[in-house]
Design a protein around this motif. Sequence first.
Motif, PDB file in Angstrom:
ATOM      1  N   LEU A 295       2.463  12.150   4.722  1.00  0.00           N
ATOM      2  CA  LEU A 295       2.154  10.915   5.441  1.00  0.00           C
ATOM      3  C   LEU A 295       2.930   9.697   4.945  1.00  0.00           C
ATOM      4  O   LEU A 295       3.614   9.032   5.718  1.00  0.00           O
ATOM      5  CB  LEU A 295       0.651  10.634   5.363  1.00  0.00           C
ATOM      6  N   VAL A 296       2.823   9.423   3.656  1.00  0.00           N
ATOM      7  CA  VAL A 296       3.470   8.212   3.141  1.00  0.00           C
ATOM      8  C   VAL A 296       5.000   8.300   3.239  1.00  0.00           C
ATOM      9  O   VAL A 296       5.630   7.358   3.716  1.00  0.00           O
ATOM     10  CB  VAL A 296       2.986   7.888   1.712  1.00  0.00           C
TER      11      VAL A 296
ATOM     12  N   LEU B  76       5.822   7.512   6.737  1.00  0.00           N
ATOM     13  CA  LEU B  76       5.672   6.086   7.018  1.00  0.00           C
ATOM     14  C   LEU B  76       6.830   5.290   6.433  1.00  0.00           C
ATOM     15  O   LEU B  76       7.285   4.307   6.994  1.00  0.00           O
ATOM     16  CB  LEU B  76       4.355   5.560   6.422  1.00  0.00           C
TER      17      LEU B  76
ATOM     18  N   PHE C 103      -5.176  23.781   7.917  1.00  0.00           N
ATOM     19  CA  PHE C 103      -5.855  22.513   8.113  1.00  0.00           C
ATOM     20  C   PHE C 103      -6.823  22.275   6.956  1.00  0.00           C
ATOM     21  O   PHE C 103      -7.318  23.233   6.353  1.00  0.00           O
ATOM     22  CB  PHE C 103      -6.605  22.529   9.445  1.00  0.00           C
TER      23      PHE C 103
ATOM     24  N   ARG D 272      -0.772  14.088  -1.780  1.00  0.00           N
ATOM     25  CA  ARG D 272      -0.528  13.041  -0.807  1.00  0.00           C
ATOM     26  C   ARG D 272      -0.297  11.693  -1.503  1.00  0.00           C
ATOM     27  O   ARG D 272       0.562  10.915  -1.100  1.00  0.00           O
ATOM     28  CB  ARG D 272      -1.713  12.937   0.158  1.00  0.00           C
TER      29      ARG D 272
ATOM     30  N   TYR E 114      -2.934   6.597  -3.377  1.00  0.00           N
ATOM     31  CA  TYR E 114      -4.371   6.346  -3.219  1.00  0.00           C
ATOM     32  C   TYR E 114      -5.100   7.670  -2.979  1.00  0.00           C
ATOM     33  O   TYR E 114      -4.832   8.363  -2.007  1.00  0.00           O
ATOM     34  CB  TYR E 114      -4.567   5.384  -2.039  1.00  0.00           C
TER      35      TYR E 114
ATOM     36  N   ILE F 187      -8.900   9.101  -2.439  1.00  0.00           N
ATOM     37  CA  ILE F 187     -10.228   8.552  -2.236  1.00  0.00           C
ATOM     38  C   ILE F 187     -11.320   9.567  -2.530  1.00  0.00           C
ATOM     39  O   ILE F 187     -11.096  10.756  -2.631  1.00  0.00           O
ATOM     40  CB  ILE F 187     -10.415   7.936  -0.834  1.00  0.00           C
TER      41      ILE F 187
ATOM     42  N   GLY G 298     -11.224  12.639   2.581  1.00  0.00           N
ATOM     43  CA  GLY G 298     -10.176  11.662   2.854  1.00  0.00           C
ATOM     44  C   GLY G 298      -8.908  12.224   3.460  1.00  0.00           C
ATOM     45  O   GLY G 298      -8.020  11.480   3.837  1.00  0.00           O
ATOM     46  N   LEU G 299      -8.809  13.545   3.574  1.00  0.00           N
ATOM     47  CA  LEU G 299      -7.667  14.110   4.293  1.00  0.00           C
ATOM     48  C   LEU G 299      -7.973  13.988   5.782  1.00  0.00           C
ATOM     49  O   LEU G 299      -9.127  13.984   6.182  1.00  0.00           O
ATOM     50  CB  LEU G 299      -7.469  15.584   3.938  1.00  0.00           C
ATOM     51  N   PHE G 300      -6.924  13.912   6.588  1.00  0.00           N
ATOM     52  CA  PHE G 300      -7.145  13.803   8.020  1.00  0.00           C
ATOM     53  C   PHE G 300      -7.356  15.202   8.598  1.00  0.00           C
ATOM     54  O   PHE G 300      -6.461  16.036   8.534  1.00  0.00           O
ATOM     55  CB  PHE G 300      -5.965  13.088   8.668  1.00  0.00           C
ATOM     56  N   PRO G 301      -8.552  15.465   9.146  1.00  0.00           N
ATOM     57  CA  PRO G 301      -8.910  16.833   9.517  1.00  0.00           C
ATOM     58  C   PRO G 301      -8.049  17.418  10.633  1.00  0.00           C
ATOM     59  O   PRO G 301      -7.935  18.632  10.748  1.00  0.00           O
ATOM     60  CB  PRO G 301     -10.366  16.708   9.974  1.00  0.00           C
TER      61      PRO G 301
ATOM     62  N   ILE H 270       1.812   2.273  -3.437  1.00  0.00           N
ATOM     63  CA  ILE H 270       0.738   2.642  -4.361  1.00  0.00           C
ATOM     64  C   ILE H 270       0.052   3.905  -3.851  1.00  0.00           C
ATOM     65  O   ILE H 270      -0.351   3.966  -2.696  1.00  0.00           O
ATOM     66  CB  ILE H 270      -0.296   1.498  -4.476  1.00  0.00           C
TER      67      ILE H 270
ATOM     68  N   MET I 151      -4.824  16.978  11.001  1.00  0.00           N
ATOM     69  CA  MET I 151      -3.423  17.175  10.632  1.00  0.00           C
ATOM     70  C   MET I 151      -3.318  18.342   9.655  1.00  0.00           C
ATOM     71  O   MET I 151      -4.209  18.550   8.839  1.00  0.00           O
ATOM     72  CB  MET I 151      -2.880  15.920   9.934  1.00  0.00           C
TER      73      MET I 151
ATOM     74  N   ARG J 107       0.823  -1.212   0.000  1.00  0.00           N
ATOM     75  CA  ARG J 107       0.000   0.000   0.000  1.00  0.00           C
ATOM     76  C   ARG J 107       0.856   1.261   0.000  1.00  0.00           C
ATOM     77  O   ARG J 107       0.487   2.266  -0.595  1.00  0.00           O
ATOM     78  CB  ARG J 107      -0.922  -0.009   1.217  1.00  0.00           C
ATOM     79  N   ARG J 108       1.989   1.179   0.678  1.00  0.00           N
ATOM     80  CA  ARG J 108       2.857   2.365   0.700  1.00  0.00           C
ATOM     81  C   ARG J 108       3.471   2.617  -0.665  1.00  0.00           C
ATOM     82  O   ARG J 108       3.924   3.721  -0.956  1.00  0.00           O
ATOM     83  CB  ARG J 108       3.960   2.182   1.757  1.00  0.00           C
TER      84      ARG J 108
END
Lengths: 213, 325
Positions: free
Chosen positions: B99-100, B103, B133, B149, B80, B82, B86-89, B78, B91, B75-76
């Motif tokens: 993010l990736v 990770l 944000f 992202r 993605y 959505i 889909g963004l983290f509210p 590829i 952060m 997954r890292r």
Amino acid sequence: MNDFLETLQSRSDLIQQAFLEHIYLSFVALAIGIAIALPLGILIARYRKYAEPVIGITAIFQTIPSLALFGFLVPLIGIGSKTALIALIIYALLPILRNTYTGLTSVDSSIIEAGRGMGMTRTQILKQIEFPLALPFIMAGIRTATVLTVGIATLATFVGAGGLGDVIYRGLQSYNNSLVLAGALPVALLAISFDLLLKWVEKKATPKGMKTR
Amino acid sequence: MIRFDKVTKRFADGTEALKEISLIIPTGMLTVIIGPSGCGKTTLMKMINRLETPTSGDILIDEKSIKERDEVELRRSIGYVIQRIGLFPHMTIAKNAALVPTLKGWTAEKTQTRVSELMDIVGLDPDTYLNRFPLELSGGQQQRVGVVRALAGDPNIILMDEPFSALDPISREQLQDELRNLQENIQKTIVFVTHDMDEALKIADHMIVLRAGKVEQTGSPQELINEPANEFVRNFIGEERINRKRSFGKWKMSELSPYYMQSKIGEQIVSINSSEEVEQAIALLEQPHTDVLAVYKDEEFVGYMDQSALLKAVLAKEVGASSNE
């Protein structure tokens, strides 16, 4: 009014000691309550089929009248602060557990899937996404539990665990209204100040990006 | 290349979302998976990064089965994007976008450079936006960050699940154009799921039409328009779109020779070869400083053509063509 001030002065030793005992009881019960309910809430949010029974059990405890619960525990555990703490912990569980569960399960599933799709592990999703987003809920639960615990800790006097209940009880026994007030007022002040403090923490705990909504 | 080998997906309730699907998603192209809702297109896409597991069959990336790869590592690798936000509210844009890479354990410096670079590419000024944000941004801006992202970890494959469907029509058009331009530069393998035929025809290099868990047709947008495999595809593309896309571009300028003008009206002349298609002529005439086209056949001047003459010629040809059919 004069009577009241006089009582405060003459009984200051008693009141002070009771006050400290009260804080001790509330705090320890709360700390242990959080230590149990928070991980449990996280667990039942992950394994949801257990959520209903677990929350159900804590809810049943909650319905037992507090005086009766203290009464039940005495023959089992005896008297003393241990008994009081156990009863207080039982009451603290439900609000924290339920709010943790609700907070975690109400995180938008598409956001979690985004995290998975991005290659985050389960633990990373919990720590970096679910937990921060559920934190305002969890804090609200802790707040409810705190106010509840501070109030119920008054009953600890009946199992010989001290606390401000002692002061109130003595006042009642001796028909001394000033003394009752000298016990009740600090309880109310304690509850209110904890509530305000935690309200502030709750606000701080709300992730910054969520406030603009 | 991503290859689906007889992939079937049956859900717990017994419904078959995908039925023995075998297909190929070519490398370096923008492949659009399109179909009506419930056709299994999202399920199909989510199998590529193992958000869904096939009941039977296999999926291979460069001939290596994805089953053999670690789920998280896969997954890292590829990208993605959505549906909806889909963004983290909680952060910042910077954290979301990084993010990736984070990770994957990139250095802070490398991550930062990469993110700023990508923000510039999608037209968001890094200095202005990185510390904001998600909810402080418009839908279109948020989805641009979504694209950043997805690209940040420098993946070869990017999955996009109806990324523009929640946007207003203007932002949607804009982002479609931007995606097309971006793809010209980066040449990644993009898998794009949509139910919007206009969107598909506009951005796709390659299309896969899905219905009820089966592939109806694959091919380039032009192939689908020119030769819809069956009635379903024909209806799904829509008669009107088929005509619109067909009539233009099909004719060559030389075929319109009876409609050439011998005298010109207007000053700004641009020349065109008669072997060019009408589409090209229209594009030239749409430019601001062109009044009339001078048509040449092998260096030899044969006549003028302006907008109204061209329109007349095409219309006459259309009528002729349809009466012949």
